[in-house]
Design a protein around this motif. Structure first.
Motif, short mmCIF file in Angstrom:
data_model
loop_
_atom_site.label_atom_id
_atom_site.label_comp_id
_atom_site.label_asym_id
_atom_site.label_seq_id
_atom_site.Cartn_x
_atom_site.Cartn_y
_atom_site.Cartn_z
N PHE A 1 55.54 -24.00 127.49
CA PHE A 1 54.69 -25.03 128.41
C PHE A 1 54.62 -26.34 127.18
N GLU A 2 55.04 -27.41 127.38
CA GLU A 2 55.45 -28.37 126.15
C GLU A 2 55.22 -30.01 126.82
N ALA B 1 55.68 -33.23 120.18
CA ALA B 1 55.07 -32.54 120.56
C ALA B 1 54.16 -31.62 120.39
N PHE B 2 53.47 -31.35 121.90
CA PHE B 2 52.79 -30.35 121.67
C PHE B 2 52.73 -29.29 122.85
N TRP B 3 52.98 -27.80 122.07
CA TRP B 3 53.52 -26.92 123.16
C TRP B 3 52.22 -25.71 123.34
N HIS C 1 43.05 -22.13 129.80
CA HIS C 1 44.41 -22.86 130.30
C HIS C 1 44.88 -23.03 129.50
N PRO C 2 45.81 -23.58 129.10
CA PRO C 2 47.94 -24.25 127.97
C PRO C 2 46.57 -25.45 128.34
N ALA C 3 46.36 -25.95 128.89
CA ALA C 3 46.62 -27.65 129.04
C ALA C 3 45.10 -27.86 128.56
N ALA C 4 44.15 -27.06 128.24
CA ALA C 4 43.02 -27.50 128.36
C ALA C 4 43.01 -27.23 126.33
N ARG C 5 43.99 -25.77 126.31
CA ARG C 5 44.03 -25.85 124.59
C ARG C 5 44.60 -26.88 124.12
N ILE C 6 45.79 -27.13 124.81
CA ILE C 6 46.35 -28.79 124.40
C ILE C 6 45.43 -29.60 124.00
N ASP C 7 44.49 -30.34 125.28
CA ASP C 7 44.02 -31.20 125.15
C ASP C 7 42.53 -31.02 124.16
#
Length: 285
Positions: A5-6, A19-21, A131-137
């Motif tokens: 996920f990027e 980018a975050f991934w 969740h990946p999105a929460a980690r990236i946040d």
């Protein structure tokens, strides 16, 4: 199976973060990480990895900072892989972390050695997220607190096969000023950095990844002199011919994470010997 996920950074951080991934799954066998024109902060929430530039492997866990590399690097997962990472523009990485060693085959820098106790606290908080999105946040918010205001300087990510003279003209710098800036803030020559950008553009092209175009067509599209020039440059920087890259990814069903090529021959005395010279001032022709 690999889930990748990027996500692009918020506008306020776009000067510093490309980018975050997030990558999660089981990496079968070895994987080759192809060099990029960026610095990566990688936090591992899974099991450890063995890392190698072709010689004796070094064990890693927790997290690391990967500077711009002179050639492919290889890793073998010791279990479940779960990475959350930021791909940083190199001048921003130096402002954040200080000078970094050249990625010339030495193991990556341990993130905790550079960042200190705050890194362990960050990793613990990332591990609490499911969740990946929460980690990236969370990682994005952490970087936003630590990064300084954007300084004047290099903010250019070439989208075409530029030459160093074009970049110098665009930035309004003399050739000498540009080389000094790159030596101080990027860690390689302008021409090597542009070569990595062109390789990244090739790797990110779906037609190339899936083999829908001939190598000659790809060479013409990205400004290489001919098919042989592209093949030679790809082998030097990626450690394998383009056909091997495409076949390895097809065999694994991998259609994301374009700078990863599974099942490379690694951890032997013969792997990873040839590297590109990042101080070299001429584009290969």
């Amino acid at each position: 199976m690999i889930a990748y996920f990027e996500r692009q950074p918020d506008r306020a951080l776009s000067w510093a973060v490309k980018a975050f991934w997030h990558l999660e799954g089981h990496l079968l066998g070895e994987a080759a990480a192809i060099p990029k024109p960026y610095v990566e902060l990688v936090i591992s929430l899974g099991d450890g990895h063995d890392w190698s530039a072709g010689e004796r492997a070094t064990g890693f866990a927790g997290g690391w900072i990967t500077p711009i590399q002179t050639g492919p690097r290889f890793s073998r997962s010791l279990g479940v892989t779960r990475f959350v990472a930021a791909r940083l523009h190199p001048d921003a990485a130096i402002l954040l972390f200080g000078p970094l060693p050249l990625g010339d085959g030495a193991p990556p820098v341990l993130a905790e050695d550079v960042i200190g106790p705050d890194f362990r606290a960050l990793r613990d908080r990332l591990g609490e997220q499911s969740h990946p999105a929460a980690r990236i946040d969370l990682l994005q918010a952490w970087l936003a607190r630590r990064l300084p205001p954007p300084p004047a300087g290099l903010r250019v990510a070439p989208s075409e096969p530029w030459r160093a003279e074009q970049l110098s003209e665009l930035l309004g710098w003399t050739d000498r000023d540009m080389r000094r800036h790159f030596a101080r803030m990027i860690g390689c020559s302008p021409k090597y950095w542009l070569r990595l950008h062109r390789l990244s553009a090739v790797l990110g092209d779906p037609s190339f990844q899936q083999g829908r175009e001939t190598l000659a067509d790809t060479a013409a599209a990205f400004g290489f002199a001919d098919q042989a020039h592209l093949a030679r440059e790809f082998r030097l920087l990626a450690g394998m011919p383009p056909s091997a890259y495409q076949k390895r990814r097809e065999a694994e069903g991998l259609d994301t994470a374009p700078t990863m090529a599974p099942r490379a021959p690694v951890f032997s005395s013969q792997a990873g010997r040839a590297v590109a010279d990042p101080s070299h001032q001429e584009v290969m022709a």
